[in-house]
Design an enzyme around this catalytic site. Structure first.
Site, PDB file in Angstrom:
ATOM      1  N   LYS A  36      62.337  35.512  39.061  1.00  0.00           N
ATOM      2  CA  LYS A  36      63.196  36.535  39.925  1.00  0.00           C
ATOM      3  C   LYS A  36      64.264  35.831  40.372  1.00  0.00           C
ATOM      4  O   LYS A  36      64.342  34.676  41.421  1.00  0.00           O
ATOM      5  CB  LYS A  36      62.278  37.813  40.334  1.00  0.00           C
TER       6      LYS A  36
HETATM    7  C1  LIG Z   1      64.738  42.341  35.575  1.00  0.00           C
HETATM    8  C2  LIG Z   1      63.594  43.706  35.839  1.00  0.00           C
HETATM    9  N1  LIG Z   1      62.579  43.757  34.986  1.00  0.00           N
HETATM   10  C3  LIG Z   1      61.492  44.732  35.637  1.00  0.00           C
HETATM   11  C4  LIG Z   1      61.753  44.460  36.867  1.00  0.00           C
HETATM   12  C5  LIG Z   1      60.213  45.313  37.380  1.00  0.00           C
HETATM   13  O1  LIG Z   1      59.312  44.706  38.126  1.00  0.00           O
HETATM   14  P1  LIG Z   1      58.649  45.410  39.534  1.00  0.00           P
HETATM   15  O2  LIG Z   1      57.806  46.206  39.116  1.00  0.00           O
HETATM   16  O3  LIG Z   1      58.047  43.719  39.688  1.00  0.00           O
HETATM   17  O4  LIG Z   1      59.375  45.763  40.521  1.00  0.00           O
HETATM   18  C6  LIG Z   1      62.654  44.251  37.666  1.00  0.00           C
HETATM   19  C7  LIG Z   1      62.537  44.625  38.979  1.00  0.00           C
HETATM   20  O5  LIG Z   1      62.079  44.145  40.352  1.00  0.00           O
HETATM   21  C8  LIG Z   1      63.590  43.845  37.526  1.00  0.00           C
HETATM   22  O6  LIG Z   1      64.273  43.213  38.314  1.00  0.00           O
END
Ligand SMILES: Cc1ncc(COP(=O)(O)O)c(C=O)c1O
Length: 304
Positions: A156
């Site tokens: 991330k």
């Molecule tokens: C690109 C992306 N995909 C998916 C998610 C969903 O991830 P999570 O459920 O861990 O927040 C996020 C959010 O963080 C994201 O930025």
């Protein structure tokens, strides 16, 4: 914002003093890793949802960038809990970030320090309160998601979100609430900040981890909740663009977006054009879970 403190590099500082140099490496090259986490005001008091998994993903995200967070995970946990307590927050969004700081502006970070900050503030429904109930209209973006052979999509990383911004803003300029982004192969990847699920004939499908997606923690939560309710979940599949239109139901998941139904894609109604029954059941299970109206999965909660 109704909060006045940020934790930065080991200290609590006033909101307005949480400053960095304009020649910060991460500002120029997108070399930061971060998390988005929710604190819920639960029946048992305020609790962070799946903090351990978020913290783990934060450290994992540093690996491709050879970045070392100069704090132990326990120190970041303590800092976060103290930050939330100091500001009397009961429901909030928590944003830990680590990034290459100020030293050299070569692309190689050289001796740049890794700076770390944690902020938290009240934040309601990401895509709007009505979105949770009525669903949203989305468009398939003309921007593709980078392949994970170009940039690791399972980390991330701040720089990745330029792609999210392009897709999301394109959608909003065209009158939609959010985008769906296809991967380089033209299959469905995810939303700009959400994972996506499809329901068809009572079974549940979500793109696999090799489809250039973030390994979402809410995605994992929803898979668990669905399987516990007897649904067959196919979480390692490719989903073609056309399958979006023929789905019975679609929904997004994310720490910010929680569980948001999608009622139209490119102006074509999904199912009957409103929140579908499986989405509603899983959404209710999700909110019962995070607000602790059930005892299930108490191990996922870090209480203040
Ligand atoms: C690109 C992306 N995909 C998916 C998610 C969903 O991830 P999570 O459920 O861990 O927040 C996020 C959010 O963080 C994201 O930025």
């Amino acid at each position: 914002m109704d909060v006045d403190t940020i934790w930065m590099d080991g200290e609590f500082v006033d909101w307005e003093d949480a400053q960095i140099h304009v020649l910060t490496h991460g500002l120029h090259y997108g070399t930061g890793v971060f998390e988005g986490v929710r604190l819920y005001d639960t029946e048992n008091g305020p609790a962070i949802f799946r903090w351990e998994e978020h913290l783990d993903r934060l450290y994992q995200s540093t690996k491709p960038y050879d970045m070392e967070i100069p704090f132990e995970p326990e120190e970041l946990t303590e800092a976060t809990l103290e930050l939330l307590r100091r500001q009397d927050l009961e429901a909030a969004y928590v944003r830990p970030i680590a990034f290459y700081g100020y030293d050299t502006l070569g692309v190689s970070p050289g001796d740049c320090p890794t700076n770390v900050a944690i902020a938290a503030w009240p934040w309601g429904a990401y895509l709007g309160e009505d979105a949770l109930e009525n669903g949203i209209e989305v468009m398939v973006s003309s921007w593709r998601k980078h392949s994970s052979s170009q940039i690791p999509t399972n980390a991330k990383t701040t720089g990745l979100y330029v792609n999210s911004l392009l897709a999301g803003e394109e959608a909003r300029r065209n009158g939609y609430r959010e985008a769906i982004v296809l991967n380089k192969e033209g299959n469905v990847a995810e939303g700009p900040g959400e994972n996506i699920f499809l329901v068809r004939d009572g079974e549940i499908f979500t793109p696999g981890l090799s489809e250039s997606i973030l390994d979402g923690i809410t995605r994992n939560t929803l898979i668990t909740l669905a399987e516990e309710r007897g649904y067959e979940v196919h979480d390692n599949v490719s989903i073609s663009r056309g399958e979006l239109n023929t789905a019975d139901e679609l929904f997004f998941t994310g720490s910010a977006a929680e569980v948001t139904p999608i009622r139209q894609v490119d102006n074509v109604e999904i199912g009957n054009g409103s929140r579908g029954p499986v989405t509603e059941e899983l959404q209710e299970a999700f909110f019962d879970l995070v607000e602790r109206r059930t005892d299930d999965h108490d191990e996922w909660f870090t209480y203040l």
